[in-house]
Scaffold this motif. Structure first.
Motif, PDB file in Angstrom:
ATOM      1  N   THR A   1       0.856  -1.185   0.000  1.00  0.00           N
ATOM      2  CA  THR A   1       0.000   0.000   0.000  1.00  0.00           C
ATOM      3  C   THR A   1       0.888   1.230   0.000  1.00  0.00           C
ATOM      4  OG1 THR A   1      -1.724  -1.180   1.225  1.00  0.00           O
ATOM      5  CG2 THR A   1      -1.830   1.225   1.210  1.00  0.00           C
TER       6      THR A   1
ATOM      7  N   VAL B   1      -6.016  -9.142  -2.943  1.00  0.00           N
ATOM      8  CA  VAL B   1      -6.167  -9.326  -1.498  1.00  0.00           C
ATOM      9  C   VAL B   1      -5.666  -8.094  -0.744  1.00  0.00           C
ATOM     10  CG1 VAL B   1      -5.328 -10.649   0.472  1.00  0.00           C
ATOM     11  CG2 VAL B   1      -6.104 -11.830  -1.580  1.00  0.00           C
ATOM     12  N   THR B   2      -4.509  -7.547  -1.157  1.00  0.00           N
ATOM     13  CA  THR B   2      -3.964  -6.366  -0.485  1.00  0.00           C
ATOM     14  C   THR B   2      -4.910  -5.177  -0.609  1.00  0.00           C
ATOM     15  OG1 THR B   2      -1.709  -7.120  -0.948  1.00  0.00           O
ATOM     16  CG2 THR B   2      -1.997  -4.801  -0.381  1.00  0.00           C
TER      17      THR B   2
ATOM     18  N   ASN C   1      -8.107  -5.665   1.508  1.00  0.00           N
ATOM     19  CA  ASN C   1      -7.901  -5.417   2.935  1.00  0.00           C
ATOM     20  C   ASN C   1      -8.045  -3.937   3.269  1.00  0.00           C
ATOM     21  OD1 ASN C   1      -7.509  -8.039   3.848  1.00  0.00           O
ATOM     22  ND2 ASN C   1      -5.322  -8.021   3.382  1.00  0.00           N
ATOM     23  N   ARG C   2      -7.709  -3.074   2.319  1.00  0.00           N
ATOM     24  CA  ARG C   2      -7.886  -1.642   2.528  1.00  0.00           C
ATOM     25  C   ARG C   2      -9.344  -1.229   2.443  1.00  0.00           C
ATOM     26  NH1 ARG C   2      -4.193   1.156   5.246  1.00  0.00           N
ATOM     27  NH2 ARG C   2      -2.152   0.224   4.844  1.00  0.00           N
TER      28      ARG C   2
ATOM     29  N   ARG D   1     -12.204  -3.429   2.901  1.00  0.00           N
ATOM     30  CA  ARG D   1     -13.233  -4.217   3.584  1.00  0.00           C
ATOM     31  C   ARG D   1     -13.780  -3.530   4.831  1.00  0.00           C
ATOM     32  NH1 ARG D   1     -10.136  -9.313   6.484  1.00  0.00           N
ATOM     33  NH2 ARG D   1      -8.669  -8.118   7.787  1.00  0.00           N
ATOM     34  N   SER D   2     -12.974  -2.712   5.510  1.00  0.00           N
ATOM     35  CA  SER D   2     -13.446  -2.016   6.702  1.00  0.00           C
ATOM     36  C   SER D   2     -13.787  -0.559   6.422  1.00  0.00           C
ATOM     37  CB  SER D   2     -12.385  -2.075   7.807  1.00  0.00           C
ATOM     38  OG  SER D   2     -11.161  -1.500   7.355  1.00  0.00           O
TER      39      SER D   2
END
Length: 340
Positions: free
Chosen positions: A153, A187-188, A191-192, A194-195
């Motif tokens: 990131t 996936v990376t 992850n940024r 999903r929340s």
């Protein structure tokens, strides 16, 4: 005393003027005491500097004394104000706008150096398209995830677009281990997202389209992203036919050979379709324009953003007037100052 000082705000605003050290202004409370002390101390002094003034009476010279005292107190008051650091312009504003959370993941592997967009290579074209996309955003939060054999990131979700543009400019091929791990990139980036708050979460994946590294299957990663409500828009960067592709380094830099352009459009289409997105082939600037239109139709959610404005220090004005008052006091003292 400590409790009293704790109640003083760290900054103080008055009439559009902010004070960075407002506690210094407490020293202004000492000025009346100083005036009272000087008034008592002056009793019994000869308040004129020339014997000829004696004929005017016992109150002669009092005006000069008052003027000198006033100038000294004015100078001290203005010095205290200057020490309190008055400033204008700087502020933090919180605004509520509607936006989308977007992560841009783009390939920086050596294959992206293929020169099939003369005079630029694929990577430069991808960076130009990303910067064009970011420039057209207004309230969307953007994150940047470059990837090769691994992903990182570079910029987290932010509305600070100048920072995003500077980061994109700084990214170069060779910063990561060579290869193309599309699954790892998904996936990376997921992850940024999903929340992230809000209903609209978008991932834009730009690559030359051949996944040859990484332990995560791109289709499996896309399915996981879909579970978090993330839409993936994939872009295949590259023309059709043959293109000069770097095959190693020679005496004068990279060596190029004409090789077939291979973009796994089936994979990119599957990834996009799994998440409700779309696949685009970036042969020209119109491909990204179609993505703009798709994203602008998504449901937007309220996003809080803070805008910071730089302070302008204004201490020079009270300090300058204070020095002027001191200079005037010295001139008056030399001209008609009292004798102790």
């Amino acid at each position: 005393m400590k409790d009293f000082l704790d109640r003083i705000p760290s900054t103080l605003s008055f009439g559009g003027l902010d004070f960075a050290a407002p506690w210094v202004l407490l020293a202004l409370l000492l000025l009346p005491l100083l005036w009272w002390w000087r008034r008592r101390r002056r009793r019994g002094a000869i308040v004129f500097s020339r014997a000829g003034v004696l004929a005017r009476g016992p109150r002669a010279g009092q005006g000069v004394v008052r003027a000198l005292s006033a100038l000294r107190l004015i100078a001290l008051a203005l010095c205290i104000v200057a020490l309190a650091r008055p400033r204008t312009g700087a502020r933090a504003e919180t605004s509520l706008t509607e936006g989308i959370d977007i992560v841009i993941a783009f390939d920086i592997s050596s294959s992206m150096l293929a020169e099939d967009f003369q005079p630029n290579n694929r990577l430069e074209v991808a960076k130009a398209r990303i910067k064009e996309f970011v420039t057209n955003r207004q309230s969307d939060r953007i994150a940047i995830v470059p990837f090769a054999a691994e992903a990182l990131t570079q910029v987290p979700l932010t509305t600070d677009y100048p920072v995003v543009l500077a980061a994109v400019d700084a990214i170069q091929s060779g910063q990561l281990e060579d290869g193309t791990a599309i699954g790892t990139a998904i996936v990376t980036a997921a992850n940024r997202l999903r929340s992230a708050p809000g209903r609209s979460r978008v991932m834009i994946l730009m690559t030359d389209g051949e996944s040859n590294r990484g332990a995560i299957d791109p289709r499996t990663a896309a399915q996981a992203a879909a579970q978090f409500g993330i839409r993936i828009y994939t872009i295949g960067v590259g023309t059709e036919g043959m293109a000069p592709v770097p095959v190693g380094r020679g005496l004068y830099g990279l060596r190029y050979e004409n090789r077939p352009v291979k973009i796994d459009e089936v994979l990119l289409t599957d990834v996009a379709r799994t998440t409700g997105g779309r696949y685009f082939r970036a042969r020209d600037a119109q491909a990204l324009q179609r993505i703009y239109e798709q994203i602008d139709r998504l449901e937007r959610t309220p996003v809080k953003s803070r805008t910071y404005v730089r302070f302008t220090e204004e201490y020079r004005w009270p300090l300058g007037v204070a020095l002027g008052a001191l200079a005037l006091e010295l001139l008056l003292l030399a001209w008609r100052g009292p004798l102790p």
